[in-house]
Design an enzyme around this catalytic site. Structure first.
Site, PDB file in Angstrom:
ATOM      1  N   ASP A  34       0.978  -0.935   0.002  1.00 25.72           N
ATOM      2  CA  ASP A  34      -0.151  -0.030  -0.064  1.00 25.72           C
ATOM      3  C   ASP A  34       0.906   1.203  -0.105  1.00 25.72           C
ATOM      4  O   ASP A  34       0.486   2.226  -0.748  1.00 25.72           O
ATOM      5  CB  ASP A  34      -0.915  -0.126   1.295  1.00 25.72           C
ATOM      6  CG  ASP A  34      -2.044  -1.154   0.933  1.00 25.72           C
ATOM      7  OD1 ASP A  34      -2.133  -1.837   0.070  1.00 25.72           O
ATOM      8  OD2 ASP A  34      -3.146  -0.906   1.749  1.00 25.72           O
ATOM      9  N   CYS A  42       5.217  -0.949   7.895  1.00 26.82           N
ATOM     10  CA  CYS A  42       5.421   0.413   8.438  1.00 26.82           C
ATOM     11  C   CYS A  42       4.901   0.173  10.107  1.00 26.82           C
ATOM     12  O   CYS A  42       4.310  -0.711  10.437  1.00 26.82           O
ATOM     13  CB  CYS A  42       4.073   1.136   8.018  1.00 26.82           C
ATOM     14  SG  CYS A  42       4.078   1.354   6.207  1.00 26.82           S
ATOM     15  N   SER A  63      -6.195   4.500   5.168  1.00 21.80           N
ATOM     16  CA  SER A  63      -4.804   3.581   5.693  1.00 21.80           C
ATOM     17  C   SER A  63      -5.002   3.680   7.082  1.00 21.80           C
ATOM     18  O   SER A  63      -5.631   4.627   7.840  1.00 21.80           O
ATOM     19  CB  SER A  63      -3.727   4.811   5.322  1.00 21.80           C
ATOM     20  OG  SER A  63      -2.539   4.230   5.911  1.00 21.80           O
TER      21      SER A  63
END
Length: 587
Positions: free
Chosen positions: A88, A211, A489
């Site tokens: 992503d 992340c 997100s």
């Protein structure tokens, strides 16, 4: 001396290894260096989403080798294979994001097809980025094999150097990719120089791994432990840590134990374990995407567990783990504070955990929690009786603008910030909204509406991080609200409501909005409404011209748009376990 051959009477691999008729199949195995012993042992698929697209996936190939060692130590024969990933962070903010959610289905489908085609007896799945985690777990549940999931691990936090013209707020704190998306907004606003942006982009992501905040990857990694498919604490260690190899070896050994005990994925993934997983998402301020992925996983098991069920759990679960984006800390900090086991230990103190759920260790959640000696540190993990807030970091909304529900992350938002009323500013796609934000063509107090971004209408249900991060970077994150039939997100913050259903392409009310319509959002009461009567909405729908045409009239995204169902049920593309007439493990 050869061990006694495994009894494969009830294992799928008998179709490719046993009896005279399988001599051609065995010849292939001899060609790859397998001997008699390996051929007649259980075959374990070791599936990874390794690729060179992003740091999330780059370490998975190495970790797979450690898994294979564990399988071999448990007298199994590992068979490694790979599948796709769409990352992503790379796909964000452009047409590539349409591939993201669709990749979840492709991952589940390709793992299923590989397992079926080669008759593997069990599955260890390694994944590192947002959609690959639920995709891999969906395949496990769909196949109902003995299965162990292992996360590739999070990235280490970045640090900005001192000096130059780096703003003070970037100094002496952890950086994540979220800071980079927000830095773009600051740069556009003239508050960040070209040279500072150049320096920050070079230091924000300093290692392999996904992340670092409690964005979607780490949220679903926590889910993998809470739901029981992953070994306790295996989700926490960052990707560069050597301890990841130990967890990988242990996962390979564990799957052999599950084969021996005939403990399958659906023995682990139950209604109760899904509720446990939702609790952990809520108390850690996890990604709103869990409201999409948990129903999809339930669907694979034939369990009714939709967005509303998830949100009911979110509503009455305290939020007590202080993680980015709403909080201060990253995945590495949670791991060092004791990880998911300590979080679940706190939940148990409030009676919010089903302790009888079986896990990949063969033991129950309660037994695993009994073994946890650490307590909440009061910094990353607060005691549950002194939470950050009394309700979960993610809440559901429902009303005449979203009859099938919507979802918003409120972690880090004060109670008074969880109500918003303002006129609509309608955009037909994310690009239009992003352009308007870049040019400051919006006003404080407005509710920005981005529609035609649902699973079918998008197609692909894109995330809106570029737009929301730009708003935050401009200092407007708390001065406007944003709603969409697309997604956000896990790194999004501010009053941003996603998953509005039905989506515009399916004739949902979001498709009937006009500029100036007054929208009211109330995350405390759990409502989302537009100041229109039922008659006015019905009249607008009667005048509706149908779904917006897209350029995706062929290929995989076209197929996805034809098959995908409602967001409320997880945006799935097949009938699920309720309609199956056989289970793979019983062929």
């Amino acid at each position: 001396m050869l061990k006694k051959p495994t009894d494969k009477t009830n294992l799928p691999s008998r179709y490719v290894t046993e009896g005279p008729a399988r001599a051609p199949h065995r010849s292939y195995f001899y060609a790859m260096g397998l001997g008699d012993e390996e051929i007649h042992q259980p075959f374990v698929g070791v599936a990874t989403c390794w690729n060179e697209a992003a740091p999330c996936n780059i370490a998975l190939n190495r970790q797979a080798q450690a898994v294979k060692l564990g399988v071999k130590q448990g007298n199994g024969t590992p068979r490694e294979f790979t599948t796709i990933t769409v990352t992503d962070g790379i796909a964000m903010g452009h047409e590539g994001m349409r591939s993201s959610l669709a990749s979840r289905e492709a991952i589940a489908d390709t793992v299923e097809l590989t397992m079926r085609g080669h008759c593997y007896d069990a599955l260890v799945g390694l994944a590192g980025c947002d959609k690959s985690l639920p995709g891999m777990m969906m395949a496990m549940i769909r196949l109902n094999t003995p299965s162990v999931f292992i996360y590739g691990g999070s990235i280490l936090p970045g640090r900005a150097p001192t000096g130059a013209d780096i703003p003070a707020e970037y100094a002496n704190r952890d950086l994540t990719v979220q800071d980079m998306f927000e830095a773009v907004g600051r740069h556009q606003a003239g508050d960040l120089s070209d040279s500072a942006l150049d320096v920050l982009e070079r230091v924000a992501c300093p290692s392999a791994g996904a992340c670092g905040g409690q964005f979607t990857a780490n949220t679903m990694a926590c889910v993998s432990e809470a739901i029981g498919l992953a070994l306790p604490n295996s989700a926490g260690a960052p990707a560069p840590y050597e301890s990841r190899d130990q967890y990988s070896i242990a996962s390979g050994q564990a799957v052999m134990h599950l084969i021996e005990k005939n403990i399958r994925a659906r023995d682990i993934v139950t209604r109760k374990s899904l509720e446990n997983a939702a609790r952990v998402v809520a108390c850690t301020g996890g990604s709103t995407n869990a409201g999409l992925h948990l129903p999809a996983m339930a669907h694979e098991a034939g369990i009714d567990f939709d967005l509303e069920d998830v949100c009911d759990i979110f509503r009455d679960t305290p939020y007590f783990v202080d993680l980015k984006p709403g909080g201060q800390y990253v995945a590495k900090d949670l791991y060092e504070a004791g990880g998911v086991p300590v979080v679940m230990k706190e939940l148990r103190k409030a009676g919010l955990i089903h302790e009888d759920c079986i896990t990949a260790t063969g033991r129950t959640i309660g037994e695993e929690i009994d073994a946890v000696s650490l307590e909440a540190d009061g910094k990353v993990i607060y005691p549950i009786d002194a939470p950050l807030t009394k309700t979960g970091g993610v809440v559901g909304l429902k009303g005449n603008l979203a009859p099938e529900g919507a979802i918003v992350k409120v972690a880090g938002m004060a109670t008074q910030e969880q109500n918003f009323t303002g006129p609509a500013r309608v955009f037909e796609c994310e690009e239009d909204a992003f352009e308007a934000v870049q040019k400051r063509e919006y006003k404080e107090g407005e509710v920005l509406v981005i529609r035609n971004e649902g699973p079918s209408g998008g197609p692909g249900m894109r995330e809106m991080l570029a737009t929301t991060a730009a708003l935050s970077g401009q200092g407007m994150g708390k001065k406007v609200a944003l709603i969409t039939d697309g997604r956000f997100s896990g790194a999004t913050r501010g009053f941003c409501v996603g998953h509005v259903g039905p989506e515009a392409a399916h004739g949902g009310p979001i498709g009937m909005l006009k500029d100036g319509d007054v929208i009211t959002l109330d995350a405390v009461a759990g409502t989302i409404s537009v100041d229109l009567t039922d008659e006015e909405l019905a009249a607008r729908k009667a005048d509706w011209k149908g779904p917006r045409e897209t350029i995706y009239a062929s290929g995989s995204l076209w197929k996805y748009a034809q098959l995908v169902g409602s967001t409320r049920l997880g945006a799935v593309t097949h009938p699920g376990a309720k309609m199956e007439r056989h289970i793979y493990m019983d062929i």
